[in-house]
Design a protein around this motif. Structure first.
Motif, PDB file in Angstrom:
ATOM      1  N   LEU A  80     -20.595  18.070  29.999  1.00 17.70           N
ATOM      2  CA  LEU A  80     -21.770  18.935  29.873  1.00 17.70           C
ATOM      3  C   LEU A  80     -22.297  19.368  31.230  1.00 17.70           C
ATOM      4  N   PHE A  81     -22.300  18.446  32.197  1.00 17.34           N
ATOM      5  CA  PHE A  81     -22.756  18.803  33.537  1.00 17.34           C
ATOM      6  C   PHE A  81     -21.901  19.933  34.109  1.00 17.34           C
ATOM      7  N   SER A  82     -20.583  19.828  33.921  1.00 17.80           N
ATOM      8  CA  SER A  82     -19.671  20.863  34.422  1.00 17.80           C
ATOM      9  C   SER A  82     -19.918  22.184  33.706  1.00 17.80           C
ATOM     10  N   ASP A  83     -20.083  22.112  32.379  1.00 21.27           N
ATOM     11  CA  ASP A  83     -20.321  23.316  31.578  1.00 21.27           C
ATOM     12  C   ASP A  83     -21.603  24.017  32.012  1.00 21.27           C
ATOM     13  N   MET A  84     -22.645  23.219  32.235  1.00 21.78           N
ATOM     14  CA  MET A  84     -23.934  23.789  32.652  1.00 21.78           C
ATOM     15  C   MET A  84     -23.799  24.570  33.954  1.00 21.78           C
ATOM     16  N   ALA A  85     -23.246  23.895  34.957  1.00 18.51           N
ATOM     17  CA  ALA A  85     -23.241  24.469  36.298  1.00 18.51           C
ATOM     18  C   ALA A  85     -22.207  25.575  36.459  1.00 18.51           C
ATOM     19  N   LEU A  86     -20.980  25.342  35.972  1.00 15.06           N
ATOM     20  CA  LEU A  86     -19.893  26.286  36.223  1.00 15.06           C
ATOM     21  C   LEU A  86     -19.939  27.506  35.312  1.00 15.06           C
ATOM     22  N   ASN A  87     -20.245  27.292  34.027  1.00 18.07           N
ATOM     23  CA  ASN A  87     -20.141  28.382  33.060  1.00 18.07           C
ATOM     24  C   ASN A  87     -21.453  29.111  32.806  1.00 18.07           C
ATOM     25  N   LEU A  88     -22.582  28.408  32.941  1.00 16.42           N
ATOM     26  CA  LEU A  88     -23.857  29.029  32.589  1.00 16.42           C
ATOM     27  C   LEU A  88     -24.836  29.124  33.757  1.00 16.42           C
ATOM     28  N   ASN A  89     -24.425  28.601  34.898  1.00 16.72           N
ATOM     29  CA  ASN A  89     -25.295  28.662  36.080  1.00 16.72           C
ATOM     30  C   ASN A  89     -26.643  27.976  35.829  1.00 16.72           C
ATOM     31  N   ILE A  90     -26.612  26.917  35.031  1.00 18.62           N
ATOM     32  CA  ILE A  90     -27.814  26.122  34.753  1.00 18.62           C
ATOM     33  C   ILE A  90     -27.686  24.818  35.529  1.00 18.62           C
ATOM     34  N   TYR A  91     -28.711  24.489  36.294  1.00 20.37           N
ATOM     35  CA  TYR A  91     -28.643  23.303  37.135  1.00 20.37           C
ATOM     36  C   TYR A  91     -29.609  22.228  36.641  1.00 20.37           C
ATOM     37  N   PRO A  92     -29.179  20.973  36.721  1.00 22.73           N
ATOM     38  CA  PRO A  92     -30.043  19.874  36.266  1.00 22.73           C
ATOM     39  C   PRO A  92     -31.397  19.890  36.972  1.00 22.73           C
ATOM     40  N   ASP A  93     -32.456  19.651  36.210  1.00 18.55           N
ATOM     41  CA  ASP A  93     -33.791  19.527  36.797  1.00 18.55           C
ATOM     42  C   ASP A  93     -34.154  18.048  36.878  1.00 18.55           C
ATOM     43  N   VAL A  94     -35.376  17.754  37.279  1.00 16.41           N
ATOM     44  CA  VAL A  94     -35.776  16.361  37.465  1.00 16.41           C
ATOM     45  C   VAL A  94     -35.693  15.587  36.151  1.00 16.41           C
ATOM     46  N   ARG A  95     -35.975  16.262  35.029  1.00 20.26           N
ATOM     47  CA  ARG A  95     -35.882  15.584  33.731  1.00 20.26           C
ATOM     48  C   ARG A  95     -34.432  15.219  33.420  1.00 20.26           C
TER      49      ARG A  95
END
Length: 596
Positions: free
Chosen positions: A263-278
């Protein structure tokens, strides 16, 4: 790229935006200076709001209804719900025009006071004034009904809106209903509403999908949640950080770190969504719950390197992780790092560390922190006091515990049921039956916390201190004061009789229990079996054991220990069990002890 506990964290640099606005706060002295454009300001206190209102109604021409609405909403934000209703009634008496915004503010105030029934009384005003209903009105009512846990009423109102075509529910209406249902465990109904939206005119948005995905994750149904996540993407509805946080939280709770990494890879690579503090806090909490506190600290260092600052929750979670592992030095080090970073510990942080010290019976350190809270201008809450009381009783510091309780009564938070149970259990543990009964009688006189839970503590304490007659008197008193015994009450009394070898009386309680439609549980049966074993009444034990297993119950660790001892003295016990064809269900618990 760094890998921690199987999770590959990608380098990223999230954008941060801050939107701010400035408001003016007026005291009583400056109210007269407010011009007609300033009625929506943040009111400093209720008196200011009332003064502003009375100035507004005296103005000629009157301010617009938008200004009245702003004032009411400001009051609601300040939690002045009842005064909003009072000022609204004054508007009606003065003949000031009313619009939908004003009426919605009043309904919202009633809802926030948990008086949705009064909110319904506002609806006729819409009809009388010719004001059309809108979705905001009913969204507010549905939210208020859920706040009172009236789930069926909320659903019925929604159905009426659709059936009678009062107004077309929008995404927020569906979202409000879905949110209320999901928070009360009705996940299937929440998913059903989503499917209903997909078939109708109002299509679900990201907010609606997030509610369902979060509900599925909380239920542990991660396969369905991930399937819905993929379904969203196929429909062109991109998931956001909220979606991913829910799924990551569910996966962390199940320890499925490979899927978290995906999921971390999918977020960052495919959707340009980066983990926040939560997101990071969720991962850190999951690692700490598994005892991987060192990995959790590595994640915290990583988040700092990626430009995401840990917050008080981050530090508290890691502190709790160290406390769960019994590593108090690590917990204290994190506590001190938090202070060095100019993050002021809150009461939750203090409670975590104090509880850790108490669990390890390091009361001196716990008491130092307890005193530090007030020295720093904060206040201990009920949780803090309960932790300290429990800790003091654990190490036998009864006098200090009584001083803390006296402090609570004079200046601290109001004692709750857990406080009273801690005190009673503490007194009984050290044989201080007189002190326990004195406290109990005070509670009875004041009718404070005299729930069945308190009576269970007293009955159990009396039985364990050999005061069976007094325990029976308290037990029999329950019917006179209108309190129904629960399964624990009956089990405690059965145990009391078994400890004295009074098995006929124990059986009478068991029969009385079933006559009251309160059926024995696993603990009840184990208590009876232990009693028979303790008195070496093997034949009765075997007969009772057959009934126990027939009802689907099994031995606990204590009963197994008794069986070990009895088997050494009487090897035929095992044969008797086998003859009853109970080997698969009972004898298996002896395998680990090499009794075959």
């Amino acid at each position: 790229m760094k890998k921690i506990c199987g999770i590959r964290f990608l380098s990223f640099y999230p954008n941060s935006h801050s939107n701010g606005f400035t408001v003016r706060i007026y005291s009583n002295k400056s109210i007269s200076a407010i011009d007609k454009y300033d009625f929506g300001v943040n009111i400093k206190c209720l008196d200011d709001a009332v003064i502003v209102f009375h100035q507004m109604v005296r103005m000629k021409p009157l301010p617009s209804l938008v200004e009245f609405s702003k004032l009411f909403n400001t009051m609601i934000n300040r939690r002045h719900y009842s005064p909003v209703v009072s000022l609204f009634r004054e508007m009606q008496k003065l003949g000031i025009p009313i619009n939908g915004f004003i009426l919605t503010s009043v309904i919202n105030s009633y809802s926030l006071m948990h008086r949705a029934d009064c909110g319904f009384s506002v609806l006729p005003i819409y009809l009388k004034k010719g004001i059309p209903f809108d979705t905001v009105t009913f969204n507010t009512l549905i939210r208020g009904i859920f706040a009172e846990n009236k789930v069926k009423d909320a659903v019925e109102l929604f159905k009426k809106l659709v059936r009678d075509k009062i107004c077309e529910p929008d995404e927020v209406t569906y979202g409000t209903l879905m949110n209320g249902l999901s928070k009360r465990g009705h996940t299937e109904k929440t998913l059903g509403l989503l499917r209903l939206m997909e078939q109708g005119n109002t299509k679900p948005n990201i907010f609606n999908y997030n509610i369902v995905i979060d509900a599925l994750c909380r239920d542990g149904n991660l396969d369905a949640a991930i399937s819905l996540l993929n379904e969203m993407k196929q429909k062109g509805i991109p998931p956001d950080i909220v979606t991913y946080n829910s799924v990551i939280d569910g996966l962390c709770k199940l320890g499925q770190w490979d899927k978290v990494r995906t999921l971390f890879s999918d977020m960052a690579l495919n959707l340009n969504i980066y983990p926040d503090v939560r997101t990071f806090n969720i991962v850190i909490d999951g690692l700490c719950k598994e005892g991987k506190v060192a990995d959790a600290e590595e994640v915290m260092k990583l988040m700092v390197g990626r430009g995401v600052e840990p917050n008080i929750i981050t530090y508290s979670v890691i502190m709790d992780g160290y406390c769960l592992c019994g590593q108090l030095d690590g917990a204290r080090r994190i506590f001190d790092i938090m202070i060095d970073k100019n993050i002021e510990p809150d009461i939750i942080s203090y409670n975590i560390l104090i509880n850790g010290y108490c669990k390890k019976k390091k009361l001196s350190e716990a008491m130092l922190l307890f005193c530090e809270i007030s020295q720093k201008g904060s206040k201990s809450d009920i949780v803090t006091y309960n932790i300290i009381l429990q800790g003091l009783f654990e190490v036998g510091r009864i006098g200090d515990a009584e001083k803390i309780y006296a402090e609570m009564l004079s200046t601290g938070p109001r004692p709750d049921i857990y406080t009273r149970r801690t005190l009673l259990n503490g007194y009984f543990k050290y044989g201080l039956v007189g002190e326990a009964m004195s406290l109990f009688k005070k509670l009875e006189r004041k009718r404070e916390d005299t729930s069945i839970a308190i009576y269970n503590v007293v009955i159990n304490g009396l039985c364990k201190n050999g005061k069976l007659d007094e325990a029976l008197a308290v037990f029999e008193k329950l019917s006179f004061i209108g309190l129904l015994p629960d399964v624990r009450t009956f089990t405690v009394m059965i145990n009391g009789f078994c400890l004295k070898g009074l098995f006929d009386e124990a059986k009478d309680i068991l029969r009385k229990m079933e006559d009251n439609d309160c059926f024995p549980n696993n603990i009840t049966y184990n208590v009876m079996v232990q009693g028979f074993l303790r008195c070496n009444r093997i034949s009765e034990m075997v007969s009772f054991m057959k009934e126990m297993v027939g009802r689907g119950f099994s031995f606990d660790a204590t009963t197994t220990g008794f069986l070990v001892n009895v088997k050494r003295e009487n090897p035929s016990v095992l044969d008797m069990i086998q003859q009853l064809q109970l080997k698969n269900k009972i004898v298996s618990c002896l395998d680990a002890l090499n009794l075959h």
